[in-house]
Scaffold this motif. Sequence first.
Motif, PDB file in Angstrom:
ATOM      1  N   ASP A 170       0.830  -1.218   0.000  1.00 35.19           N
ATOM      2  CA  ASP A 170       0.000   0.000   0.000  1.00 35.19           C
ATOM      3  C   ASP A 170       0.862   1.266   0.000  1.00 35.19           C
ATOM      4  OD1 ASP A 170      -2.431   1.267  -0.181  1.00 35.19           O
ATOM      5  OD2 ASP A 170      -2.763   1.345   1.978  1.00 35.19           O
ATOM      6  N   THR A 171       1.908   1.237  -0.817  1.00 35.81           N
ATOM      7  CA  THR A 171       2.786   2.400  -0.963  1.00 35.81           C
ATOM      8  C   THR A 171       1.956   3.630  -1.319  1.00 35.81           C
ATOM      9  OG1 THR A 171       4.553   0.952  -1.747  1.00 35.81           O
ATOM     10  CG2 THR A 171       4.780   3.311  -2.219  1.00 35.81           C
ATOM     11  N   GLY A 172       2.059   4.662  -0.511  1.00 38.34           N
ATOM     12  CA  GLY A 172       1.343   5.908  -0.779  1.00 38.34           C
ATOM     13  C   GLY A 172      -0.162   5.754  -0.902  1.00 38.34           C
ATOM     14  N   ASN A 173      -0.724   4.775  -0.187  1.00 42.61           N
ATOM     15  CA  ASN A 173      -2.162   4.482  -0.236  1.00 42.61           C
ATOM     16  C   ASN A 173      -2.636   4.056  -1.628  1.00 42.61           C
ATOM     17  OD1 ASN A 173      -2.824   4.964   2.483  1.00 42.61           O
ATOM     18  ND2 ASN A 173      -2.869   7.165   2.109  1.00 42.61           N
ATOM     19  N   TYR A 174      -1.703   3.584  -2.453  1.00 42.16           N
ATOM     20  CA  TYR A 174      -2.064   3.206  -3.821  1.00 42.16           C
ATOM     21  C   TYR A 174      -3.081   2.063  -3.825  1.00 42.16           C
ATOM     22  CZ  TYR A 174      -1.373   2.402  -8.841  1.00 42.16           C
ATOM     23  OH  TYR A 174      -1.557   2.286 -10.193  1.00 42.16           O
ATOM     24  N   GLY A 175      -2.796   1.002  -3.047  1.00 47.83           N
ATOM     25  CA  GLY A 175      -3.714  -0.138  -2.992  1.00 47.83           C
ATOM     26  C   GLY A 175      -5.055   0.228  -2.386  1.00 47.83           C
ATOM     27  N   THR A 176      -5.026   1.038  -1.336  1.00 47.20           N
ATOM     28  CA  THR A 176      -6.275   1.476  -0.692  1.00 47.20           C
ATOM     29  C   THR A 176      -7.157   2.224  -1.679  1.00 47.20           C
ATOM     30  OG1 THR A 176      -5.259   1.601   1.490  1.00 47.20           O
ATOM     31  CG2 THR A 176      -7.232   2.922   1.148  1.00 47.20           C
ATOM     32  N   THR A 177      -6.538   3.076  -2.488  1.00 48.39           N
ATOM     33  CA  THR A 177      -7.305   3.844  -3.476  1.00 48.39           C
ATOM     34  C   THR A 177      -7.913   2.927  -4.528  1.00 48.39           C
ATOM     35  OG1 THR A 177      -5.821   5.714  -3.116  1.00 48.39           O
ATOM     36  CG2 THR A 177      -7.201   5.798  -5.073  1.00 48.39           C
ATOM     37  N   LEU A 178      -7.181   1.891  -4.933  1.00 45.61           N
ATOM     38  CA  LEU A 178      -7.741   0.929  -5.879  1.00 45.61           C
ATOM     39  C   LEU A 178      -8.983   0.262  -5.308  1.00 45.61           C
ATOM     40  CD1 LEU A 178      -4.596  -0.942  -7.314  1.00 45.61           C
ATOM     41  CD2 LEU A 178      -5.977   0.803  -8.460  1.00 45.61           C
ATOM     42  N   ARG A 179      -8.864  -0.244  -4.083  1.00 42.88           N
ATOM     43  CA  ARG A 179      -9.968  -1.042  -3.540  1.00 42.88           C
ATOM     44  C   ARG A 179     -11.168  -0.193  -3.138  1.00 42.88           C
ATOM     45  NH1 ARG A 179      -7.419  -4.111   1.588  1.00 42.88           N
ATOM     46  NH2 ARG A 179      -5.777  -4.448   0.044  1.00 42.88           N
ATOM     47  N   ARG A 180     -10.929   1.065  -2.761  1.00 39.64           N
ATOM     48  CA  ARG A 180     -12.046   1.923  -2.353  1.00 39.64           C
ATOM     49  C   ARG A 180     -12.640   2.693  -3.521  1.00 39.64           C
ATOM     50  NH1 ARG A 180      -9.954   5.312   2.732  1.00 39.64           N
ATOM     51  NH2 ARG A 180      -9.571   6.683   0.951  1.00 39.64           N
TER      52      ARG A 180
END
Length: 477
Positions: A351-361
């Motif tokens: 989740d570098t730089g919230n990249y993964g979080t942004t994808l899933r949300r």
Amino acid sequence: MLLATLQTVAQQKREFRGAWIQCVNGQFQGMGTLKMQQTLAYQLDELQKDGVNAIIFQVRPECDALYQSNIEPWSRFLTGQQGKAPSPYWDPLQWMIDQCHARGMELHAWINPYRAKTKNTNALANTHVAVRHPEWCFDYDGLKILNPGIPENRDYICSVARDIVTRYDVDGIHMDDYFYPYPAAGQIIPDDAQYRQHSNGIKDRGDWRRYNVNLFIKQFYETVHQAKPWVKVGISPFGIYRNKRSAAIGSNTNGLQNYDDLYADVLLWINNGWLDYCVPQVYWEIGNKAADYDVLLRWWNQYAAGRPLFIGEDIDRTVKFGQQAQKRALSQQMPNVKGTVLWYAKAAVDDTGNYGTTLRRDYWRYPALQPQMPFIDKKAPKSPRKVKPVWTSDGYILFWTAPKGNNWDDVATCYVVYCFEKGEQINIDDPSKILAVTSQTFFKLPYKNGRQKYTYVVTALDRLHNESKPVKKTVKL
């Protein structure tokens, strides 16, 4: 405000959402069977939450194998020593196929075609091709390369691909950008003898090298599809085809070129249909002076539309420049861009730089089917049969039966489950209504009190994700 923003982002029902899992960086080397399985399972779980629907898994970094092979030795990037089998024994490729398919993901086996030895490999197994046939290789900048000018090498690499495709239920076979080696100062490719022997009257050495790679790509594509017509052949070239100063068709960039430096004529392969999808590695940021992401995205969208186009995106650089939203918006403006492949998987998992979080949300919030490939198969399977809710000891379950099919192109391999509220129009083009893409023939219903009506819709998908007509079932939950 955040929720309103998330809900307004356009979602694609069909989109290739890939991630590269590489071994050549040594992340698994000597890790051991159990630890590596735990690590990969965790990565796949997180990537599934992020919305990823395809894994590109490196299985042949230097004419070796992260799978059981009678042609090439076990990889040192698995066990720490080339030729040494894993202990306790396992087959990483077979294990990854099973794990990915259980999560509704495709698995594409990633091979490096010509590279026979990386710079830091010091010992080769006795069964390695460079030991058995040193005359097939040349040394270049610390590497060993299978010489593309030697016809036997084309046959050899294709035999490896045929072996993988025949013995494993892969969804795709994938090559990255290592054709002729990346240029190194003061180094010369030693292919004078092969040029004299196999020039076929081609006067220009560069044209001859491109000719060699073209012959290989065509043969490779035909080899894979003769073995299994449904297995997708993907190629991920360097992000610049040619610069405008080299050719009128080139992009307004100033960097290394596929055509001139790696002898890879990617547009020829696309326009001749010698690949099924293309993933240019557009790893730079928007505004890069030598290679602007915006310029390159528009160039590939314009010139490489003859086959499905996915964009290779560097997570670390995207995060560094804060450009995830900008790049996503640009991609959605390009009518021929059908997906993204993340370089690399672990950066999304971490989740570098919230990249993964942004994808899933946000961007990959809902599941997506694979882009269609009508040039391989465009016939949809028949619809699921006997769709029926049943009370079981595990709760209220929606069951169905696989439709009848005789051949690879009409057998259902997985199913899509949609849900619509009472009074809602049935629209299976709306990806927000997809609850699952599953290989199972059942789906657990979220029963509450039996007072609310819902319409569940089930469709069947074949290997190429052609979708059947929907079957509806109204239930009270």
